[in-house]
Write a protein that holds these residues in place. Structure first.
Motif, PDB file in Angstrom:
ATOM      1  N   SER A  46     136.695  27.431  -3.768  1.00 19.63           N
ATOM      2  CA  SER A  46     136.936  26.689  -5.009  1.00 19.63           C
ATOM      3  C   SER A  46     137.515  27.599  -6.087  1.00 19.63           C
ATOM      4  CB  SER A  46     135.654  26.008  -5.496  1.00 19.63           C
ATOM      5  OG  SER A  46     134.661  26.962  -5.828  1.00 19.63           O
ATOM      6  N   ALA A  50     141.288  27.099  -7.738  1.00 22.39           N
ATOM      7  CA  ALA A  50     141.613  27.109  -9.165  1.00 22.39           C
ATOM      8  C   ALA A  50     142.716  28.115  -9.455  1.00 22.39           C
ATOM      9  CB  ALA A  50     140.369  27.433  -9.987  1.00 22.39           C
ATOM     10  N   ASN A  55     144.920  20.795  -6.992  1.00 19.94           N
ATOM     11  CA  ASN A  55     144.409  19.626  -7.701  1.00 19.94           C
ATOM     12  C   ASN A  55     142.910  19.481  -7.462  1.00 19.94           C
ATOM     13  OD1 ASN A  55     143.609  16.647  -7.786  1.00 19.94           O
ATOM     14  ND2 ASN A  55     145.626  16.619  -8.761  1.00 19.94           N
ATOM     15  N   VAL A  56     142.150  19.420  -8.546  1.00 18.07           N
ATOM     16  CA  VAL A  56     140.692  19.381  -8.447  1.00 18.07           C
ATOM     17  C   VAL A  56     140.214  18.106  -7.751  1.00 18.07           C
ATOM     18  CG1 VAL A  56     140.332  18.340 -10.747  1.00 18.07           C
ATOM     19  CG2 VAL A  56     138.533  19.751  -9.716  1.00 18.07           C
ATOM     20  N   TYR A  57     140.906  16.982  -7.961  1.00 21.16           N
ATOM     21  CA  TYR A  57     140.495  15.723  -7.325  1.00 21.16           C
ATOM     22  C   TYR A  57     140.741  15.754  -5.814  1.00 21.16           C
ATOM     23  CZ  TYR A  57     140.180  14.153 -12.128  1.00 21.16           C
ATOM     24  OH  TYR A  57     139.851  14.039 -13.456  1.00 21.16           O
ATOM     25  N   MET A  59     140.649  18.512  -4.038  1.00 21.07           N
ATOM     26  CA  MET A  59     139.625  19.421  -3.526  1.00 21.07           C
ATOM     27  C   MET A  59     138.294  18.694  -3.359  1.00 21.07           C
ATOM     28  SD  MET A  59     138.062  22.816  -5.373  1.00 21.07           S
ATOM     29  CE  MET A  59     137.169  21.828  -6.578  1.00 21.07           C
ATOM     30  N   LEU A  60     137.883  17.939  -4.380  1.00 19.53           N
ATOM     31  CA  LEU A  60     136.615  17.210  -4.307  1.00 19.53           C
ATOM     32  C   LEU A  60     136.663  16.128  -3.230  1.00 19.53           C
ATOM     33  CD1 LEU A  60     135.762  16.854  -8.109  1.00 19.53           C
ATOM     34  CD2 LEU A  60     134.697  18.400  -6.446  1.00 19.53           C
ATOM     35  N   LEU A 157     132.632  22.405  -8.374  1.00 17.53           N
ATOM     36  CA  LEU A 157     133.161  22.516  -9.745  1.00 17.53           C
ATOM     37  C   LEU A 157     132.806  23.820 -10.455  1.00 17.53           C
ATOM     38  CD1 LEU A 157     133.041  18.955 -11.344  1.00 17.53           C
ATOM     39  CD2 LEU A 157     135.023  20.264 -10.562  1.00 17.53           C
ATOM     40  N   TYR A 160     135.293  26.295  -9.275  1.00 10.21           N
ATOM     41  CA  TYR A 160     136.633  25.914  -9.719  1.00 10.21           C
ATOM     42  C   TYR A 160     136.823  26.228 -11.198  1.00 10.21           C
ATOM     43  CZ  TYR A 160     140.945  23.196  -9.996  1.00 10.21           C
ATOM     44  OH  TYR A 160     142.248  22.804 -10.174  1.00 10.21           O
ATOM     45  N   GLN A 164     139.267  29.115 -13.060  1.00 13.12           N
ATOM     46  CA  GLN A 164     140.306  28.836 -14.053  1.00 13.12           C
ATOM     47  C   GLN A 164     140.350  29.902 -15.145  1.00 13.12           C
ATOM     48  OE1 GLN A 164     139.345  24.730 -15.168  1.00 13.12           O
ATOM     49  NE2 GLN A 164     141.198  24.084 -14.113  1.00 13.12           N
TER      50      GLN A 164
END
Length: 196
Positions: A46, A50, A55-57, A59-60, A157, A160, A164
């Motif tokens: 994660s 980042a 894209n975080v969505y 990844m989730l 998260l 991630y 960032q």
């Protein structure tokens, strides 16, 4: 070296997403989940995601799907073998794995599918025991999906968001490694204290 990895992931993000999905699945599989250091691997991936701008969505989503599939396969394994589980390796050598999952399931009932997702030592065995005890498939699926949707952000998260603000190259410096070591030690002590 890390710059090359990040560049590769930026250009081929699907490989990273596949890795996250597969590890999420393996961590949820009966027996395999004990061997695979899923939490550490997912945290590392994660952070890398980042850094690479994944894209975080996405990844989730792959983590959720992987977790659902892993628990689903464990449930089917328990349903298929039921009472014969104790005669199959490695349960012949570690019968406590079944008994621990069984006791947890007896104590919490169907909620154990949801609760167990967040408790490392029993996580891989609860779905298998649920299948073994012939839990209703629709009820299991509902709890499986709900727990995976809550589990993925909780596990991915933090890494991630951390990734960032801190690059992988900074993490691999002596200051970064010292900070990670200290954070790991604090997490270990907190986990030990919570279990006691």
């Amino acid at each position: 070296m890390m710059e090359a990895v990040i560049t590769f992931v930026e250009n081929q993000p699907e490989y990273l997403l596949w890795a996250i999905g597969i590890i999420a699945m393996l961590e949820s599989l009966a027996v395999v989940g004990i061997v695979v250091p899923g939490v550490g691997l997912l945290a590392s991936l994660s952070i890398l995601a980042a850094n690479a701008g994944t894209n975080v969505y996405a990844m989730l989503s792959v983590a959720i799907i992987g977790a659902i599939v892993g628990d689903g396969l464990s449930f089917l394994f328990g349903r298929l073998f039921q009472d014969r589980l104790s005669q199959i390796w490695p349960f012949t050598r570690h019968p406590e794995w079944i008994s621990t999952g069984h006791n947890f399931f007896e104590r919490h009932g169907g909620k154990s599918i949801f609760i167990g997702r967040f408790i490392g030592p029993v996580r891989p065995f609860i779905p298998m025991v649920a299948g073994m005890l012939r839990m209703d498939g629709k009820h299991f699926l509902t709890l499986n999906v709900a727990s995976a949707i809550c589990w993925a952000p909780a596990y991915l998260l933090p890494g991630y968001l951390f990734g960032q603000y801190v690059s992988i190259t900074e993490l691999l410096s002596w200051k970064g490694l010292l900070a990670l070591t200290m954070a790991t030690m604090i997490a270990f002590v907190a986990t030990w204290w919570w279990k006691r």
